[in-house]
Write a protein that holds these residues in place. Structure first.
Motif, PDB file in Angstrom:
ATOM      1  N   HIS A 302       0.819  -1.213   0.000  1.00 51.17           N
ATOM      2  CA  HIS A 302       0.000   0.000   0.000  1.00 51.17           C
ATOM      3  C   HIS A 302       0.853   1.264   0.000  1.00 51.17           C
ATOM      4  O   HIS A 302       0.679   2.156  -0.844  1.00 51.17           O
ATOM      5  CB  HIS A 302      -0.929   0.003   1.208  1.00 51.17           C
ATOM      6  CG  HIS A 302      -1.910   1.135   1.212  1.00 51.17           C
ATOM      7  ND1 HIS A 302      -1.596   2.401   1.670  1.00 51.17           N
ATOM      8  CD2 HIS A 302      -3.197   1.206   0.796  1.00 51.17           C
ATOM      9  CE1 HIS A 302      -2.640   3.185   1.551  1.00 51.17           C
ATOM     10  NE2 HIS A 302      -3.622   2.488   1.030  1.00 51.17           N
ATOM     11  N   LYS A 303       1.781   1.345   0.928  1.00 51.75           N
ATOM     12  CA  LYS A 303       2.605   2.546   1.023  1.00 51.75           C
ATOM     13  C   LYS A 303       3.498   2.698  -0.195  1.00 51.75           C
ATOM     14  O   LYS A 303       3.671   3.809  -0.725  1.00 51.75           O
ATOM     15  CB  LYS A 303       3.430   2.509   2.306  1.00 51.75           C
ATOM     16  CG  LYS A 303       2.586   2.600   3.574  1.00 51.75           C
ATOM     17  CD  LYS A 303       3.443   2.579   4.828  1.00 51.75           C
ATOM     18  CE  LYS A 303       2.579   2.668   6.082  1.00 51.75           C
ATOM     19  NZ  LYS A 303       3.405   2.614   7.328  1.00 51.75           N
ATOM     20  N   SER A 306       1.331   3.713  -3.172  1.00 51.60           N
ATOM     21  CA  SER A 306       0.913   5.108  -3.010  1.00 51.60           C
ATOM     22  C   SER A 306       2.033   6.056  -3.416  1.00 51.60           C
ATOM     23  O   SER A 306       1.798   7.071  -4.086  1.00 51.60           O
ATOM     24  CB  SER A 306       0.502   5.373  -1.559  1.00 51.60           C
ATOM     25  OG  SER A 306      -0.657   4.652  -1.217  1.00 51.60           O
ATOM     26  N   THR A 310       2.099   8.756  -6.413  1.00 51.94           N
ATOM     27  CA  THR A 310       2.435  10.160  -6.135  1.00 51.94           C
ATOM     28  C   THR A 310       3.543  10.629  -7.065  1.00 51.94           C
ATOM     29  O   THR A 310       3.471  11.750  -7.624  1.00 51.94           O
ATOM     30  CB  THR A 310       2.874  10.320  -4.667  1.00 51.94           C
ATOM     31  OG1 THR A 310       1.793   9.934  -3.809  1.00 51.94           O
ATOM     32  CG2 THR A 310       3.253  11.763  -4.373  1.00 51.94           C
ATOM     33  N   LYS A 330      -5.535  13.446  -2.733  1.00 48.80           N
ATOM     34  CA  LYS A 330      -5.380  12.156  -2.062  1.00 48.80           C
ATOM     35  C   LYS A 330      -6.583  11.245  -2.294  1.00 48.80           C
ATOM     36  O   LYS A 330      -6.436  10.033  -2.470  1.00 48.80           O
ATOM     37  CB  LYS A 330      -5.169  12.387  -0.566  1.00 48.80           C
ATOM     38  CG  LYS A 330      -4.765  11.141   0.209  1.00 48.80           C
ATOM     39  CD  LYS A 330      -3.372  10.675  -0.164  1.00 48.80           C
ATOM     40  CE  LYS A 330      -2.900   9.552   0.734  1.00 48.80           C
ATOM     41  NZ  LYS A 330      -1.563   9.037   0.349  1.00 48.80           N
ATOM     42  N   ASN A 334      -6.310   7.416  -3.773  1.00 47.38           N
ATOM     43  CA  ASN A 334      -6.810   6.250  -3.048  1.00 47.38           C
ATOM     44  C   ASN A 334      -7.900   5.528  -3.839  1.00 47.38           C
ATOM     45  O   ASN A 334      -7.997   4.303  -3.799  1.00 47.38           O
ATOM     46  CB  ASN A 334      -7.342   6.664  -1.682  1.00 47.38           C
ATOM     47  CG  ASN A 334      -6.232   7.021  -0.712  1.00 47.38           C
ATOM     48  OD1 ASN A 334      -5.120   6.528  -0.821  1.00 47.38           O
ATOM     49  ND2 ASN A 334      -6.529   7.881   0.240  1.00 47.38           N
ATOM     50  N   LEU A 337      -6.107   3.384  -6.380  1.00 42.10           N
ATOM     51  CA  LEU A 337      -5.434   2.258  -5.727  1.00 42.10           C
ATOM     52  C   LEU A 337      -6.453   1.218  -5.266  1.00 42.10           C
ATOM     53  O   LEU A 337      -6.263   0.010  -5.459  1.00 42.10           O
ATOM     54  CB  LEU A 337      -4.594   2.769  -4.560  1.00 42.10           C
ATOM     55  CG  LEU A 337      -3.632   1.786  -3.896  1.00 42.10           C
ATOM     56  CD1 LEU A 337      -2.461   2.526  -3.267  1.00 42.10           C
ATOM     57  CD2 LEU A 337      -4.323   0.943  -2.830  1.00 42.10           C
TER      58      LEU A 337
END
Length: 377
Positions: A302-303, A306, A310, A330, A334, A337
Motif C-alpha cells: 500500500h505505502k 501510493s 504520487t 489524495k 486512493n 489504488l
C-alpha cells in the motif's frame, strides 16, 4: 442593488431576462452542521447587470433555473463549487454546464491550492471583503438587509473575476478548466455502492479479512442510516470507532463500553444494531471476506504503491506544466489504488471508474501511472 426572488414567476422572469448572457456568476448559502446533505438557504445569481437572490424556501418550480444552468453558450462560474453542486442537487438541479471554478483557475495558474474567495478577490481587484456574516443561519427568516447584502456581494465581486482570470489563462488552460467542470458534475453522480463504503475509511487496508468483513457491514449500515435520517456520518459512529469495533468484535452491548473510541451516547443508541451487525459479519464464510489486497503477487504494498502513484502524478505535472494538486488529490489517488488492488475482479465491475481513468485525466495522467497486469485498460 439586488432583487429578492420569492416566487416561481419571478424566478422564471429572471431566467428569461438573463438567458442570452455569456457568463453567469453563481453562489449558494447553506447550513451543514449535523446533516449529511446541505440545507439550502439562498441562491445568488449575477449576469453583470441584474443580481438576484433566490429564496429556496419559497420557490418550488426550478425548471427555468435548471434550463438556464444547462445552456451551453453561457459559462457558469462558481468558487470552490463542490458543496454548491451538492446544495443544488437538493432541489433537483444535478448538472451545471459549462462550469468554471475560480478556485481551480487560481490553482491551475500556480497561485496555490484552495485559494479562498476573499483572498482571490483581494489579489485580483485589491478589494477587502467583509466576511462577518459567514456564520449566518441562512435558514432563518426573515434575513436582514445586512445578510442579504453580504450574500449579494459574493456574486457581485465574483463576476469580474472571470474576465481577469481569462487574461491570465491560456486557451488550453481555459478548456482544461471547463473539462474539469464536467468531471466535477460527474463526480457527485458516481457514488460507491453501500457494500464498498468501507474502502473510504482511512487505514482500513491494515485490517485482516475478517475485520474487513465487519467493517464492510458497519460502513454500509452507517451510510444507509445517514441517508435515511439525514445525519452526518460522524454523528452516528465515527470512523475510528468502527475500526476498533472491527478489530475487537464485541459480542454484547455491555462490552461496547470498553471501547474508548465509542461515546456512551452512541452505545445507548446503536448498541443492539452494532452487536447484531458484528455477529452477522462473524458468520460470513472466510472465502467471502474482503481481502486486504488482490493480485498480491504483483503488488508492491500500500505505502509503496501510493508513493509510486504520487511520483507518477508529479512526473505528469512536470511534463505537462500543470500543478500536481490540480491533477490529483489524495482522495483520487486512493480511489485508483482501491479500484486496482483492494477489490476482486468480480467486484471491480460494480464500482465507479476512477477519476484517473476518466475525462482529461485519462489522456494526460493515465499514461504515467503504474499499469496493473490484471486490468485491461
Amino acid at each position: 442593488m439586488y432583487s429578492l426572488i420569492t416566487d416561481n414567476n419571478a424566478l422564471a422572469a429572471y431566467c428569461q431576462q438573463v438567458a442570452a448572457d455569456s457568463v453567469l456568476a453563481l453562489d449558494t448559502e447553506f447550513i451543514r452542521q449535523s446533516t449529511l446533505y446541505p440545507k439550502l438557504g439562498l441562491i445568488q445569481l449575477f449576469d453583470g447587470q441584474s443580481l438576484a437572490l433566490v429564496d429556496p424556501l419559497s420557490v418550488s418550480d426550478w425548471q427555468p433555473l435548471q434550463q438556464l444552468l444547462l445552456r451551453p453558450d453561457c459559462i457558469k462560474m462558481l468558487h470552490s463549487c463542490t458543496e454548491d453542486l451538492e446544495a443544488f442537487a437538493t432541489i433537483g438541479i444535478n448538472r451545471i454546464s459549462p462550469l468554471f471554478d475560480t478556485q481551480l483557475a487560481a490553482e491551475l495558474l500556480g497561485w496555490g491550492s484552495s485559494v479562498g474567495y476573499a483572498r482571490l478577490v483581494e489579489q485580483l481587484s485589491g478589494l477587502i471583503l467583509d466576511k462577518s456574516e459567514s456564520r449566518t443561519d441562512w435558514l432563518a427568516r426573515p434575513l436582514s438587509s445586512t445578510q442579504l447584502q453580504y450574500a449579494a456581494n459574493d456574486v457581485h465581486y465574483l463576476y469580474p473575476l472571470y474576465a481577469k482570470l481569462c487574461t491570465e489563462l491560456t486557451t488550453a488552460q481555459h478548456q482544461l478548466l471547463l473539462q474539469e467542470g464536467e468531471q466535477l458534475n460527474n463526480r457527485k453522480l458516481q457514488q460507491l455502492p453501500l457494500q464498498y463504503r468501507y474502502l473510504e475509511i482511512k487505514n482500513s487496508w491494515q485490517l485482516s479479512p475478517r475485520e474487513l468483513a465487519v467493517l464492510r457491514e458497519m460502513a454500509a449500515w452507517r451510510q444507509q442510516y445517514a441517508m435515511e435520517k439525514d445525519l452526518a456520518l460522524g454523528l452516528i459512529v465515527k470512523d475510528a470507532a468502527m475500526l476498533e469495533l472491527a478489530k475487537r468484535r464485541p459480542a454484547t452491548a455491555e462490552s461496547l463500553l470498553n471501547i474508548p473510541a465509542i461515546p456512551p451516547r452512541e452505545v445507548r443508541r446503536h448498541a443492539k444494531t452494532l452487536v447484531d451487525i458484528i455477529a452477522i459479519a462473524k458468520e460470513v464464510p472466510q472465502h467471502l471476506c474482503p481481502q486486504r489486497f488482490y493480485h498480491t503477487e504483483c503488488f508492491a504494498g500500500h505505502k509503496e504503491t501510493s508513493e509510486q502513484l504520487t511520483q507518477a502524478v508529479k512526473q505528469a505535472a512536470d511534463e505537462l506544466g500543470i500543478p500536481a494538486g490540480f491533477i490529483s488529490v489524495k482522495r483520487q489517488l486512493n480511489e485508483y489504488l482501491n479500484w486496482c488492488w483492494r477489490v476482486s475482479d468480480q467486484d471491480r465491475a460494480l464500482l465507479p471508474i476512477p477519476e484517473y481513468m476518466q475525462g482529461w485525466r485519462k489522456d494526460k495522467l493515465l499514461p504515467y501511472l503504474p499499469k496493473p497486469t490484471h486490468i485491461n485498460r
